[in-house]
Design an enzyme around this catalytic site. Structure first.
Site, PDB file in Angstrom:
ATOM      1  N   LEU A 149       0.843  -1.196   0.000  1.00  0.00           N
ATOM      2  CA  LEU A 149       0.000   0.000   0.000  1.00  0.00           C
ATOM      3  C   LEU A 149       0.873   1.240   0.000  1.00  0.00           C
ATOM      4  O   LEU A 149       2.057   1.172   0.294  1.00  0.00           O
ATOM      5  CB  LEU A 149      -0.885  -0.001   1.257  1.00  0.00           C
ATOM      6  N   ASP A 150       0.274   2.407  -0.283  1.00  0.00           N
ATOM      7  CA  ASP A 150       1.073   3.627  -0.192  1.00  0.00           C
ATOM      8  C   ASP A 150       0.522   4.523   0.911  1.00  0.00           C
ATOM      9  O   ASP A 150      -0.406   4.158   1.619  1.00  0.00           O
ATOM     10  CB  ASP A 150       1.123   4.349  -1.549  1.00  0.00           C
TER      11      ASP A 150
END
Lengths: 104, 155
Positions: B109-110
Site C-alpha cells: 500500500l502507499d
C-alpha cells in the site's frame, strides 16, 4: 517533510468532508471516494513544489465548496423530496437587509 | 454515608439482601480494572436487589448509583477489531494479512491508503489520531499498541 504532511492532511480532510456531506448515501460515498483517490494518485509523482502547493490549494477549495454548497436531498415516496441540511448550513432567522449596517 | 444508610437497610431486610448490598459496595469501591470481573456479579445481584428495594421504596428510596459505559477494552478485543476493519478494506488481501505485516513493504500500500486505514480505525474506536503520530503506524501490531496506550489498556 512539511509538504508531505500537508498533502496527507488535505487528503484526510477531504475524506472526512465527503463522509459528512454524503452521509447514508452509499453510491455517492463510493463514487466520491474513488474520485478523490484517483485525483490524488494521478499527481502522486509531482515534484515541483509550486505545483504541489497549487494542488493542495485546489484540494482545500474543493473541500470548502463541498462543505458549504452541497446539500443532501432524499426522495420520499412519489414526487416528494426531503431536504437534509447539516448544522453549519442553517442560518439565523433574521430578515433580509439590502444594505446591512456596517460594524464599527 | 452510603455505608451508614446500607447498615440501616441491612437491619430491616433479610440476610440475602445483605450479601447483595455489600457485594455492590465492593464493586463500586473497586478500581476500574477489577470491574470487568465483578460486573457479572453485580448484574446477577441487580434484579433481586431492585425487587427487594422496590417493595419498600417509600421508606428507604434508591441510593445505589448505576453508570452506563461501553464494555472494557482488552488487548485481544482491540486486535480482533483492528484485524476485522483491515480485512474489510478492499485493497488488502485477507489471506496475506497478519499482525506483523507492514502496510507498505508487505502489503504494497502507499501513504494515501495508510491514511484511509487510520481514518477507518478512528471511526471504529471513536477517537481522533493526530497526523504526526498516525503516519508512524505501519503495521497492525503498532496500531493495537497505540490504541492500548491511548485507552490505558494493560495486560
Amino acid at each position: 517533510m512539511g509538504t508531505r504532511l500537508k498533502v496527507l492532511n488535505a487528503f484526510k480532510t477531504l475524506h472526512r468532508t465527503r463522509m459528512a456531506v454524503f452521509k447514508d448515501d452509499e453510491g455517492a460515498l463510493l463514487a466520491a471516494r474513488l474520485k478523490i483517490n484517483e485525483e490524488f494518485k494521478k499527481n502522486k509523482n509531482e515534484t515541483s513544489e509550486e505545483n504541489i502547493q497549487k494542488m493542495i490549494k485546489m484540494g482545500s477549495d474543493v473541500e470548502i465548496v463541498l462543505r458549504e454548497s452541497v446539500v443532501q436531498v432524499e426522495h420520499i415516496g412519489h414526487e416528494r423530496l426531503l431536504l437534509r441540511p447539516r448544522e453549519n448550513l442553517l442560518l439565523e432567522n433574521v430578515p433580509y437587509s439590502d444594505a446591512p449596517r456596517k460594524k464599527s | 454515608m452510603a455505608a451508614r444508610v446500607l447498615q440501616q437497610c441491612v437491619r430491616s431486610f433479610a440476610r440475602p439482601s445483605l450479601r447483595l448490598c455489600t457485594r455492590n459496595v465492593a464493586v463500586r469501591a473497586a478500581a476500574a480494572p477489577a470491574v470487568f470481573i465483578h460486573r457479572p456479579l453485580s448484574f446477577a445481584a441487580e434484579s433481586p436487589r431492585t425487587r427487594l428495594f422496590g417493595q419498600s421504596r417509600n421508606s428507604v428510596g434508591v441510593f445505589c448509583r448505576q453508570y452506563g459505559d461501553l464494555p472494557p477494552l482488552t488487548l485481544e478485543t482491540i486486535k480482533e477489531r483492528v484485524m476485522y476493519v483491515l480485512k474489510l478494506y478492499d485493497k488488502i488481501n485477507p489471506e496475506k494479512l497478519q499482525t506483523s505485516s507492514h502496510f507498505m513493504k508487505d502489503l504494497g500500500l502507499d501513504s494515501l491508503d495508510q491514511v484511509e486505514i487510520i481514518m477507518a480505525m478512528e471511526d471504529e474506536f471513536g477517537f481522533e489520531i493526530p497526523d504526526a503520530e498516525a503516519e508512524k503506524l505501519m503495521t497492525p501490531e503498532e496500531i493495537v499498541q497505540y490504541i492500548a496506550d491511548k485507552k490505558d489498556v494493560y495486560e
